[in-house]
Every structure is written in structure tokens, then in C-alpha cells.
Motif scaffolding. Structure first.
Motif, PDB file in Angstrom:
ATOM      1  N   THR A  42       0.809  -1.217   0.000  1.00  0.00           N
ATOM      2  CA  THR A  42       0.000   0.000   0.000  1.00  0.00           C
ATOM      3  C   THR A  42       0.842   1.266   0.000  1.00  0.00           C
ATOM      4  N   GLU A  43       2.134   1.146   0.318  1.00  0.00           N
ATOM      5  CA  GLU A  43       3.031   2.297   0.345  1.00  0.00           C
ATOM      6  C   GLU A  43       3.821   2.380  -0.953  1.00  0.00           C
ATOM      7  N   GLN A  44       4.109   3.580  -1.394  1.00  0.00           N
ATOM      8  CA  GLN A  44       4.994   3.740  -2.541  1.00  0.00           C
ATOM      9  C   GLN A  44       6.443   3.758  -2.057  1.00  0.00           C
ATOM     10  N   LEU A  45       7.294   3.008  -2.741  1.00  0.00           N
ATOM     11  CA  LEU A  45       8.697   2.910  -2.358  1.00  0.00           C
ATOM     12  C   LEU A  45       9.391   4.257  -2.513  1.00  0.00           C
ATOM     13  N   PRO A  46      10.107   4.741  -1.496  1.00  0.00           N
ATOM     14  CA  PRO A  46      10.950   5.926  -1.687  1.00  0.00           C
ATOM     15  C   PRO A  46      12.102   5.601  -2.641  1.00  0.00           C
ATOM     16  N   THR A  47      12.198   6.345  -3.732  1.00  0.00           N
ATOM     17  CA  THR A  47      13.232   6.104  -4.734  1.00  0.00           C
ATOM     18  C   THR A  47      14.495   6.887  -4.366  1.00  0.00           C
ATOM     19  N   LEU A  48      15.479   6.853  -5.267  1.00  0.00           N
ATOM     20  CA  LEU A  48      16.749   7.531  -5.004  1.00  0.00           C
ATOM     21  C   LEU A  48      16.525   9.006  -4.706  1.00  0.00           C
ATOM     22  N   GLU A 227      17.545   3.701 -11.835  1.00  0.00           N
ATOM     23  CA  GLU A 227      18.463   3.142 -10.841  1.00  0.00           C
ATOM     24  C   GLU A 227      17.837   3.378  -9.472  1.00  0.00           C
ATOM     25  N   VAL A 228      17.562   2.288  -8.742  1.00  0.00           N
ATOM     26  CA  VAL A 228      16.800   2.394  -7.498  1.00  0.00           C
ATOM     27  C   VAL A 228      17.492   1.596  -6.397  1.00  0.00           C
ATOM     28  N   PRO A 229      17.858   2.223  -5.271  1.00  0.00           N
ATOM     29  CA  PRO A 229      18.366   1.463  -4.116  1.00  0.00           C
ATOM     30  C   PRO A 229      17.220   0.730  -3.418  1.00  0.00           C
ATOM     31  N   LEU A 230      17.504  -0.473  -2.944  1.00  0.00           N
ATOM     32  CA  LEU A 230      16.548  -1.239  -2.138  1.00  0.00           C
ATOM     33  C   LEU A 230      17.247  -1.644  -0.848  1.00  0.00           C
ATOM     34  N   ILE A 231      16.992  -0.910   0.231  1.00  0.00           N
ATOM     35  CA  ILE A 231      17.561  -1.226   1.542  1.00  0.00           C
ATOM     36  C   ILE A 231      16.529  -2.076   2.282  1.00  0.00           C
ATOM     37  N   ILE A 232      16.791  -3.379   2.332  1.00  0.00           N
ATOM     38  CA  ILE A 232      15.818  -4.337   2.865  1.00  0.00           C
ATOM     39  C   ILE A 232      16.119  -4.616   4.331  1.00  0.00           C
ATOM     40  N   GLY A 285      10.600  -1.401 -19.054  1.00  0.00           N
ATOM     41  CA  GLY A 285      12.002  -1.381 -19.448  1.00  0.00           C
ATOM     42  C   GLY A 285      12.871  -1.907 -18.327  1.00  0.00           C
ATOM     43  N   LYS A 286      14.170  -1.636 -18.443  1.00  0.00           N
ATOM     44  CA  LYS A 286      15.146  -2.165 -17.493  1.00  0.00           C
ATOM     45  C   LYS A 286      15.294  -1.247 -16.288  1.00  0.00           C
ATOM     46  N   TYR A 287      15.544  -1.876 -15.129  1.00  0.00           N
ATOM     47  CA  TYR A 287      15.840  -1.156 -13.890  1.00  0.00           C
ATOM     48  C   TYR A 287      17.111  -1.733 -13.284  1.00  0.00           C
ATOM     49  N   ARG A 288      17.936  -0.834 -12.796  1.00  0.00           N
ATOM     50  CA  ARG A 288      19.124  -1.230 -12.049  1.00  0.00           C
ATOM     51  C   ARG A 288      18.790  -1.119 -10.567  1.00  0.00           C
ATOM     52  N   LEU A 289      18.758  -2.234  -9.876  1.00  0.00           N
ATOM     53  CA  LEU A 289      18.400  -2.268  -8.465  1.00  0.00           C
ATOM     54  C   LEU A 289      19.667  -2.457  -7.640  1.00  0.00           C
ATOM     55  N   ARG A 290      19.987  -1.461  -6.818  1.00  0.00           N
ATOM     56  CA  ARG A 290      21.151  -1.531  -5.921  1.00  0.00           C
ATOM     57  C   ARG A 290      20.649  -2.086  -4.595  1.00  0.00           C
ATOM     58  N   MET A 291      20.874  -3.376  -4.366  1.00  0.00           N
ATOM     59  CA  MET A 291      20.234  -4.085  -3.260  1.00  0.00           C
ATOM     60  C   MET A 291      21.170  -4.167  -2.057  1.00  0.00           C
ATOM     61  N   PHE A 292      20.602  -3.880  -0.886  1.00  0.00           N
ATOM     62  CA  PHE A 292      21.327  -3.889   0.379  1.00  0.00           C
ATOM     63  C   PHE A 292      20.566  -4.774   1.360  1.00  0.00           C
ATOM     64  N   ASN A 293      21.237  -5.744   1.972  1.00  0.00           N
ATOM     65  CA  ASN A 293      20.630  -6.444   3.102  1.00  0.00           C
ATOM     66  C   ASN A 293      21.031  -5.699   4.358  1.00  0.00           C
ATOM     67  N   GLY A 294      20.129  -4.833   4.839  1.00  0.00           N
ATOM     68  CA  GLY A 294      20.383  -4.028   6.022  1.00  0.00           C
ATOM     69  C   GLY A 294      19.760  -4.588   7.283  1.00  0.00           C
ATOM     70  N   SER A 295      19.365  -5.861   7.253  1.00  0.00           N
ATOM     71  CA  SER A 295      18.747  -6.485   8.425  1.00  0.00           C
ATOM     72  C   SER A 295      19.781  -6.842   9.477  1.00  0.00           C
ATOM     73  N   ASN A 296      19.315  -6.967  10.711  1.00  0.00           N
ATOM     74  CA  ASN A 296      20.204  -7.358  11.802  1.00  0.00           C
ATOM     75  C   ASN A 296      20.735  -8.766  11.625  1.00  0.00           C
ATOM     76  N   ALA A 297      19.854  -9.712  11.296  1.00  0.00           N
ATOM     77  CA  ALA A 297      20.260 -11.119  11.284  1.00  0.00           C
ATOM     78  C   ALA A 297      19.631 -11.931  10.166  1.00  0.00           C
ATOM     79  N   ASP A 341      24.181  -5.855  -7.116  1.00  0.00           N
ATOM     80  CA  ASP A 341      23.838  -4.909  -8.175  1.00  0.00           C
ATOM     81  C   ASP A 341      23.185  -5.734  -9.275  1.00  0.00           C
ATOM     82  N   ILE A 342      21.899  -5.502  -9.547  1.00  0.00           N
ATOM     83  CA  ILE A 342      21.192  -6.343 -10.514  1.00  0.00           C
ATOM     84  C   ILE A 342      20.436  -5.477 -11.518  1.00  0.00           C
ATOM     85  N   VAL A 343      20.115  -6.076 -12.662  1.00  0.00           N
ATOM     86  CA  VAL A 343      19.275  -5.446 -13.677  1.00  0.00           C
ATOM     87  C   VAL A 343      18.136  -6.398 -13.997  1.00  0.00           C
ATOM     88  N   ILE A 344      16.919  -5.892 -13.920  1.00  0.00           N
ATOM     89  CA  ILE A 344      15.743  -6.673 -14.279  1.00  0.00           C
ATOM     90  C   ILE A 344      14.963  -5.896 -15.326  1.00  0.00           C
TER      91      ILE A 344
END
Length: 591
Positions: A42-48, A227-232, A285-297, A341-344
Motif C-alpha cells: 500500500t506504500e509507494q517505495l521511496p526512490t533515489l 536506478e533504485v536502491p533497495l535497503i531491505i 524497461g530495465k531497472y538497475r536495483l542496488r540491493m542492500f541487506n540491512g537487516s540485523n540477522a 547490483d542487478i538489472v531486471i
């Protein structure tokens, strides 16, 4: 004989014990979570642009302030007390701006500790913090550029913390390959709480080029806004929307209350860029997703799915920079601290198509319970992408990603091969007390010393029942291979186990070569892991071999991901934050 946690659980299952059916309740040392309160997509992702960019690509100086804030993770939820990195007059309420830097262009960043109180002060564990600390009211902070090739004084290590009212100036030389780094708190004993409350942010180091559709990495890859960061991160919320961080039900303080520290934190709600289970509307089209695993564990085993069917994508980079060529995948495993760093490509999907980023990793990874009914804490859906009718970025994927291939450290002869053992310490009831590297606590005087500009092979020997992400400060290394070994035989040879109790006892014994205990043949790193890494997953019951350069001259003049050689003290540790806060961290000195 020492029993691993998996063996303890199996023994409990055979006896019909509660530990087998409720592995996160009594007997586990893990907190019990309740179902998440957040809705789906329901929320829109905050982009770069919405996360905010601190552009330091021209060098110079800048400042950030760490401040208390209130953040709403989802509309309809109450606000949570959080921490945030704010720049100038920013009203950011969670995380920090994405810092954009340029390779070879240094800059200085002054960070001010303006925190008035810790939003998770109730979870500060007095047994873990330095004597005299008052972190609930005046939390210490230390900013670590994770993956940065920095001088020791600018590393932001666990003991380089400063209190409210003070500031620290970091000098980042950016003398390393373009990569998706990140910055986060690293204060000794409260890293897990500071990061969980919001002290983290992305750091995109670009190459010296950059014009038109060239994003600055030397290749034609999707530029912003594609180009979109994803801090998960995973979170747990109280009914009023505030952050929850449960105590340990199986360990008590001297006063008889549940101990604030637990071996791992696993939340029951997924957040990306500070929003619960968000949606991103994407062009065709294509997106470059800069993915971060920012979880504790939490580990993530990720797939992009349409009606449950997995889509193909390309991984183009690892922690420390671009791969030689794109690698086609349909799933991506990420441990805490890792980046990808991925492209989908969404071009082949009709408008209105919903693509779900799904996760199948168990907690603890890899063999935790699969369902809530068995005591597991699955997070099956992370976020959603909704395809619009708008035309997007459709330039073809480059066949090659680098001007020159990555220097192959696996083919070189290391100066030293070091056994580095990962062990877990439990009490007689099987409750985890801490995890250790080489069975030594952090304050141990048994400090590793390495020679500047040398190349070493580290054998990460995981004797525990869980996977662990290992992070080495200062450097970018390469994964050689992984191989199974006889855990019980190896532990017996180390002397870590007290023969009187049958338990691993801190300070006993020493790491020994693993070769006599190896099983089967080694498996080389998969194609998508054959790049520069600063964090690697060490699987249980396996030895993970990495080639570690301790300076830019470690490969006899061949180029490395790091461009500078420094001498001094750094650390290496588990990147499960609860573990690194409780002794699973060791110093090493480059001489």
C-alpha cells in the motif's frame, strides 16, 4: 561430545521437547514475534530522489547530523521513535541520504551526534557496553563506511565512538572500484540497536566517466530514475506502531529480568527504504536495483515472481564492484551486510502486471523452521513492482561490464593460509550465550598481525549450526571455494571444548588446520560470486576459503578493487549484529 544447535533441536524433537516445536521460545534464546501489523503493497517505495542524495562527486566537505525523529512506516500505523542521518535542514525521519561519490575524488564528512535519547534504550544490555556508558540517555555512535578502503582512523570501528554533543570528521579517499557501499553505525555493544533504529544509508561510488546514459561505471546501464536502491530490513512493531525489540526469554540479568540481548533479531514485517512492504510503479524497461541487506540477522533468498513463477534477471555486481560480465539468475541469496547490483527487465510484461519480490529463506538460515506453526518467522513477500504503460529504459544489456577483467586472486599463491574458526558458546541447557571467532573474546590480546601488501587465504571454518556472514574491514577479497568438513572431529582437535562439561569454553585451545577433517571435494564460487566481496556467507559445516589482499600491492602490481595500502588496526566479524555486539569480533593489525 559438543552438540551443535541443530543436533540439540533434533534431540529435542526425538524426545518430544518444546524446543523442537517452539524453537523461538523457551530453550532457544530467541525472541518470539507476533504477526506483523502492516498491510501489503500500500506504500509507494521511496526512490533515489526521495531518499535524498548527498552529492559528493566533486569532493569538498559536508556534514550530517544524527538526530531523534518520528517515522511512520506505513499509513494507518502509529509513528515510531527512530534515529536518522540528516543533512542541512533535512527533515528525514529514518535512514540517511544516499551519498554519491566519485572514484579518486576524496571528500571529508563531519558527523555530529545530536541524539537526545535512544528510542530503544530499554534494550541496551549493560553486559555488552563499555563501563560507564549511559547509552539509553546518551548513546554512543560510530560511522563505518562498509566496504570502504579507508585509513584506520576513518574506519568507524567499534571503539571509535563519540557521544552526544561531539562530532567526528571522516576522510574518504574513494581510491577503489566503483561499487554500492553503505554506511552504518558500529558503536561497540549497541550496533544492533542503532542500525535497527535507523542509522544506515547507501553510498554509491561511481567511476570517473559518466555522460548521457553512461551512469559513470563505464557501461550503459540504467541511469536514474531507473536506478533504485533497495535497503531491505525486517522489523517488528507494537500495536501502536512503535518499534519492538523483545528481550531474551531464556537468559536473565542479575536482577532476574529477561536479558535485553538475544542471539538474533528476526522481525515479522518487511521494510524497504523505510516503508513496510511497499510498491514501486515501474515503466516497461530495465531497472538497475542496488540491493542492500540491512537487516540485523535475517538472510534473504529472493525471487522476482509473477503469479508464483520466477523471472530471470542479471546480477552485474557484488559488494566491491562490477562483475566481468552479467550473470543470468532467477534467485539471489543475500546475507546481512551483503549488497548486490542487478538489472531486471519489465519490458515484456503487460501494463498492470504485478511482480512480487518473494523470499523463501528460513530463520535461522538455512535450516530454521519453515512455518509459523513450527515456530518459524517467514517473510514470504518483501515488496511489489507494478508495471505501467509508460515506455522505459530499453538499451541492450552490455556483454562486458569492465574495461579490464578482474584480477584473479584464486590463481595466485597466498603468503599465508590461516584457519579461522567460527564457534558458538552455549550453556548446559543449550541456550546460546555468544558466538566467537577462534574462540576468543573481543578484548583478547591474541591479535592477528598481517603484512601490508600481502595476499593471504583465510579458511572460515563454520562449526555452528547456522550460516554466518563474515565481514572484513579495509579490504575487498575474493571467494575461492567451499568444502564440507567433520565438525565434531575438528572441534575435538582445537581444544575448544572443556572435557569436563562438554561445552565450548571461551579462551580454550586454538584454531588448527582443517585439512585432516575435510569431506568430499571443494566447490568453486558460483559465477555471480566471482567478483570483489567484503562480506561472505559461511555455511554451517563448511570451510569457506577467501583470498584477502591487505593492500593495493598484494597482487604484484595487478589492479585490485582497493587502491590504497594502510597500516594499523581494523576488525573482522560476523555481520549478524547481535553477534558482533556480543564478542563475535576480532581485531587484526596491518604492519
Amino acid at each position: 561430545m559438543y552438540l551443535t544447535r541443530r543436533q540439540l533441536l533434533q534431540a529435542g524433537a526425538a524426545a518430544g521437547a518444546a524446543v523442537a516445536t517452539q524453537p523461538y521460545g523457551p530453550g532457544s534464546g530467541r525472541a518470539i514475534a507476533t504477526p506483523g501489523q502492516a498491510g501489503q503493497f500500500t506504500e509507494q517505495l521511496p526512490t533515489l530522489a526521495e531518499l535524498g542524495v548527498l552529492d559528493m562527486s566533486a569532493g569538498g566537505t559536508a556534514s550530517l547530523w544524527m538526530r531523534n525523529a518520528q517515522h511512520r512506516f506505513q499509513a494507518g500505523m502509529g509513528v515510531a521513535d527512530t534515529l536518522a542521518y540528516q543533512d542541512g535542514t533535512s527533515s528525514r525521519t529514518y535512514l540517511g541520504p544516499v551519498i554519491v561519490a566519485r572514484k579518486g575524488t576524496p571528500f571529508s564528512l563531519t558527523v555530529h551526534n545530536g541524539i537526545e535519547r535512544h528510542p530503544l534504550g530499554y534494550a541496551v544490555d549493560a553486559e555488552l557496553v563499555p563501563p560507564g556508558s549511559n547509552d539509553a540517555a546518551a548513546p554512543r555512535t560510530s560511522v563505518h563506511l562498509h566496504g570502504g578502503n579507508t585509513r584506520p582512523e576513518f574506519d568507524g570501528g567499534p571503539e571509535q565512538a563519540f557521544r552526544p554533543g561531539a562530532s567526528y570528521t571522516y576522510r574518504y579517499g574513494n581510491d577503489q572500484d566503483a561499487a554500492g557501499l553503505w554506511y552504518h553505525d558500529h558503536a561497540l555493544g549497541i550496533t544492533r540497536l542503532n542500525v535497527y533504529a535507523g542509522l544506515a544509508g547507501g553510498y554509491l561510488l561511481r567511476d570517473s566517466g559518466g555522460s548521457g546514459i553512461d551512469t559513470g561505471d563505464g557501461t550503459h546501464l540504467p541511469p536514474p530514475p531507473y536506478e533504485v536502491p533497495l535497503i531491505i530490513q525486517d522489523k517488528m512493531f507494537n500495536p501502536d506502531g512503535t518499534l519492538a525489540y523483545p528481550p531474551n526469554p531464556d537468559l536473565s540479568t542479575a536482577g532476574g529480568t529477561p536479558r535485553p540481548w538475544a542471539p538474533e533479531f528476526f522481525g515479522d514485517a518487511a521494510t524497504v527504504n523505510g516503508k513496510c512492504r511497499p510498491n514501486l510503479d515501474v515503466a516497461r524497461g530495465k531497472y538497475r536495483l542496488r540491493m542492500f541487506n540491512g537487516s540485523n540477522a535475517r538472510f534473504y533468498d529472493l525471487k522476482f515472481t509473477v503469479d508464483g513463477a520466477a523471472l530471470a534477471f542479471f546480477q552485474i555486481g557484488t559488494d566491491g564492484g562490477l562483475l566481468n560480465v552479467p550473470v543470468r539468475l532467477n534467485r539471489l541469496l543475500m546475507g546481512p551486510g551483503e549488497r548486490a547490483d542487478i538489472v531486471i527487465d519489465f519490458a515484456g510484461h503487460k501494463p498492470g502486471t504485478r511482480v512480487v519480490l518473494a523470499n523463501s529463506a528460513r530463520v535461522p538460515y538455512p535450516d530454521g523452521p519453515a512455518t509459523i506453526q513450527l515456530g518459524g518467522l517467514p517473510l514470504p513477500q518483501i515488496m511489489q513492482f507494478t508495471v505501467t504503460s509508460q515506455a522505459g529504459y530499453t538499451a541492450p544489456m552490455p556483454g562486458s561490464l569492465r574495461d579490464c577483467s578482474i584480477t584473479d586472486l584464486v590463481a595466485r599463491t597466498p603468503e599465508a593460509i590461516r584457519p579461522m574458526a567460527l564457534v558458538e558458546v552455549a550453556n548446559a541447557a543449550g541456550v546460546p550465550l555468544m558466538a566467537l571467532l577462534n574462540n576468543r573474546k573481543f578484548e583478547s590480546e591474541d591479535i592477528l598481525r598481517v603484512r601490508s601488501d600481502s595476499l593471504e587465504e583465510w579458511e572460515l571454518i563454520n562449526t555452528t549450526g547456522d550460516a554466518h556472514p563474515i565481514h572484513v574491514h579495509f579490504t575487498q577479497f575474493q571467494v575461492r571455494d567451499r568444502q564440507k568438513f567433520d565438525v565434531d572431529g575438528y572441534l575435538a582437535a582445537t581444544g575448544y571444548v572443556d572435557p569436563g562439561t562438554g561445552l565450548v569454553t571461551p579462551g580454550r585451545g586454538s584454531a588448527v588446520p582443517v585439512r585432516p577433517f575435510l569431506i568430499g571435494r571443494p566447490k568453486g564460487a558460483p559465477a555471480h560470486e566471482q567478483g570483489w566481496k567484503d562480506t561472505v556467507i559461511a555455511m554451517p559445516g563448511e570451510v569457506t576459503r577467501i583470498r584477502v589482499p591487505f593492500g593495493a600491492g598484494a597482487a604484484d602490481g595487478a589492479p585490485l578493487a582497493i587502491g590504497s595500502s594502510f597500516r594499523g588496526e581494523y576488525v573482522w566479524h560476523y555481520h549478524i549484529l547481535e553477534h558482533e555486539d556480543n564478542e563475535m569480533m576480532q581485531r587484526y593489525i596491518i604492519e
